[in-house]
Write an enzyme that holds these catalytic residues in place. Structure first.
Site, PDB file in Angstrom:
ATOM      1  N   HIS A  98       2.215 -14.416  -6.870  1.00 47.68           N
ATOM      2  CA  HIS A  98       0.800 -14.796  -6.202  1.00 47.68           C
ATOM      3  C   HIS A  98      -0.093 -13.743  -6.465  1.00 47.68           C
ATOM      4  CE1 HIS A  98       2.539 -11.106  -4.623  1.00 47.68           C
ATOM      5  NE2 HIS A  98       1.619 -10.838  -3.797  1.00 47.68           N
ATOM      6  N   SER A 136       2.429  -6.346  -8.016  1.00 45.46           N
ATOM      7  CA  SER A 136       3.450  -7.360  -8.769  1.00 45.46           C
ATOM      8  C   SER A 136       2.950  -7.578 -10.068  1.00 45.46           C
ATOM      9  CB  SER A 136       3.527  -8.615  -8.033  1.00 45.46           C
ATOM     10  OG  SER A 136       4.121  -8.677  -6.832  1.00 45.46           O
ATOM     11  N   GLN A 138      12.761  -5.844  -6.853  1.00 43.92           N
ATOM     12  CA  GLN A 138      11.776  -6.636  -8.112  1.00 43.92           C
ATOM     13  C   GLN A 138      11.800  -5.893  -9.318  1.00 43.92           C
ATOM     14  OE1 GLN A 138       8.361  -9.163  -6.896  1.00 43.92           O
ATOM     15  NE2 GLN A 138       7.141  -7.643  -7.968  1.00 43.92           N
ATOM     16  N   ASP A 143      -5.658   5.703   2.076  1.00 42.58           N
ATOM     17  CA  ASP A 143      -5.969   4.552   1.646  1.00 42.58           C
ATOM     18  C   ASP A 143      -7.534   4.108   1.985  1.00 42.58           C
ATOM     19  OD1 ASP A 143      -5.650   1.626   1.555  1.00 42.58           O
ATOM     20  OD2 ASP A 143      -3.663   1.821   2.244  1.00 42.58           O
ATOM     21  N   TRP A 176      -1.629  -6.946  -6.441  1.00 44.44           N
ATOM     22  CA  TRP A 176      -1.755  -6.085  -7.489  1.00 44.44           C
ATOM     23  C   TRP A 176      -0.640  -5.401  -8.011  1.00 44.44           C
ATOM     24  CZ3 TRP A 176      -3.710  -5.572 -11.804  1.00 44.44           C
ATOM     25  CH2 TRP A 176      -4.187  -4.544 -12.458  1.00 44.44           C
ATOM     26  N   HIS A 205       0.884  -1.205   0.143  1.00 44.81           N
ATOM     27  CA  HIS A 205       0.035   0.081   0.033  1.00 44.81           C
ATOM     28  C   HIS A 205       0.890   1.237   0.050  1.00 44.81           C
ATOM     29  CE1 HIS A 205      -4.168  -1.938   1.145  1.00 44.81           C
ATOM     30  NE2 HIS A 205      -3.422  -2.800   0.824  1.00 44.81           N
TER      31      HIS A 205
END
Length: 464
Positions: free
Chosen positions: A353, A358, A338, A115, A356, A24
């Site tokens: 997995h 990734s 990453q 958020d 969102w 987040h």
């Protein structure tokens, strides 16, 4: 290159409050950088409990301030629910004090971006005479499904009858394509409460900001925009991996984990283009010991090189001697840079997995995916990866809830090895990469939405 825009007078001041977990923080931090590049004063709030892992002061042209979340530096909650309870008890008072502090300066807060699973922030802001809007870290499709869950109707009927789900603007879905929390809270009542609280005052927000882009979810965006002021502003990944307009924006810049950057990149440099399977299940997902073993032996059976991220807390689940037996094929690290990994020419696919962030990173960098969703929004993201955007394959789960090593091998082979299917997936991955860049580039759909947001804030500033 886009330089930070100079404007006359004092800039409008925006507060940004993410839920303090990596998935987040990253997108909301990136959006903050974009707003700062357009001339706004932006303050990103990070919790006291993370302490020195979060910088303070002026970083990436934005101001970063700590806010008391109920924990001192280094203190940790025993469970997610315990953290949520203390966070909700402490942050409203801390936030009020911070807003009041700024109101006595030349840069009072004009807008708060929060958020989406913290909707009480809007009520607090309005009580202090400030406007606000939620930032959604999930897709429009997933949010639409949460909305339909609350409404009952067709989704409720389909779940009761165990039939296909047909809803406006969405593809036909099977029950295992739905977000896990649509089926009930399970062992996460606190998370369940947060997710469905998103709609408690959604009609009162002046902007709904989304980490997606119009082209990616066009029908769903149009359907949601008929109900609310929806503005996609993504993909929120560092600019140098997308439109390259913010030249110093090469990384997220705030990490709760320490990546093994040099080790990863040196190892990738030694491999042939497109030969590596990158495997990572993000910062939260935890596999069972048995599932970890099936994943390990599935990677070995694929005969592909692999770079596998296994967090420190998960390392004991890797089968004994596996690292030694596969030393020629693979590298296991506790965390990775990453974006750099996905952008590396040696990486041929991403086994994910389907969190969102990734998923959006892989889409934006044109990397095919092997989808192995775990919970929350991930099953829906995996459905879109495989069947809507067609940029990967989704692993089939066995009757006992286990994914077998044979299935893992099959999926990796389908995405990595020469053939018509691999070529289709690569072509689609390149298409979405180009569209993601266009959305954030000057005049693109997301860039226009960001410009509109800034212009509205500044016009209100000038009227005051």
């Amino acid at each position: 290159m886009e330089m930070r825009k100079q404007r006359t007078g004092s800039a409008s001041h925006v507060l940004v409050l993410p839920l303090p977990i990596q998935g987040h923080i990253n997108p909301m931090l990136q959006f903050s950088k974009r707003l700062a590049s357009k001339g706004l004063k932006v303050t990103l709030l990070t919790p006291t409990s993370t302490g020195n892992s979060m910088p303070q002061g002026n970083v990436f042209s934005i101001n970063i301030e700590h806010i008391f979340d109920g924990y001192k530096e280094g203190e940790r909650a025993a469970t997610a629910d315990e953290y949520i309870e203390r966070f909700m008890g402490a942050v409203p008072l801390s936030l009020t004090e911070l807003i009041e502090k700024y109101s006595a300066t030349q840069t009072p807060v004009k807008f708060i971006i929060y958020d989406s699973i913290l909707p009480w922030v809007l009520d607090l802001a309005k009580s202090l005479g400030i406007e606000g809007g939620p930032f959604f870290t999930q897709t429009c499709a997933v949010t639409a499904l949460y909305y339909h869950k609350l409404q009952g109707g067709a989704l409720k009927t389909a779940m009761e009858e165990k039939s296909l789900v047909s809803l406006p603007s969405l593809p036909q879905l099977e029950l295992n394509d739905l977000p896990s929390l649509v089926h009930g809270p399970g062992s996460y009542p606190g998370v369940y409460g947060l997710i469905f609280s998103q709609f408690s005052n959604i009609d009162e927000a002046s902007w709904l900001l989304w980490n997606t882009f119009n082209e990616l979810e066009d029908e769903i965006v149009d359907w949601m925009a008929s109900k609310w002021p929806v503005k996609p502003i993504g993909p929120t990944i560092p600019s140098m991996f997308l439109d390259k307009r913010l030249e110093d924006d090469k990384e997220y810049g705030i990490s709760l984990f320490n990546p093994n950057s040099e080790t990863c990149m040196k190892w990738l440099d030694s491999k042939e283009p497109g030969s590596v399977v990158y495997v990572s299940f993000g910062s939260l997902a935890a596999l069972t010991d048995d599932q970890m073993a099936e994943l390990a032996w599935g990677l070995k059976r694929s005969n592909a090189h692999f770079l596998w991220v296994v967090r420190e807390s998960e390392k004991q689940k890797v089968p004994a001697n596996f690292a030694e037996e596969t030393a020629e094929m693979g590298l296991i690290v506790t965390w990775s840079p990453q974006l750099e990994v996905l952008a590396h020419k040696s990486v041929g696919c991403f086994m994910t997995h389907c969190g969102w962030n990734s998923t959006l990173e892989a889409l934006s960098l044109g990397v095919p995916m092997v989808a192995m969703p775990q919970w929350t929004d991930q099953p829906t993201n995996a459905k879109f990866v495989a069947d809507v955007w067609q940029v990967g394959v989704r692993i089939k789960v066995g009757e006992n809830g286990m994914v077998t090593r044979e299935e893992i091998e099959r999926c990796i082979t389908e995405v990595m090895m020469d053939g018509e299917r691999r070529d289709e997936i690569r072509t689609n991955s390149e298409k979405w990469k180009k569209l993601a860049i266009m959305a954030m580039d000057e005049g693109g759909s997301s860039d226009k939405n960001i410009e509109e947001f800034v212009a509205k804030l500044e016009s209100k500033q000038q009227l005051q």
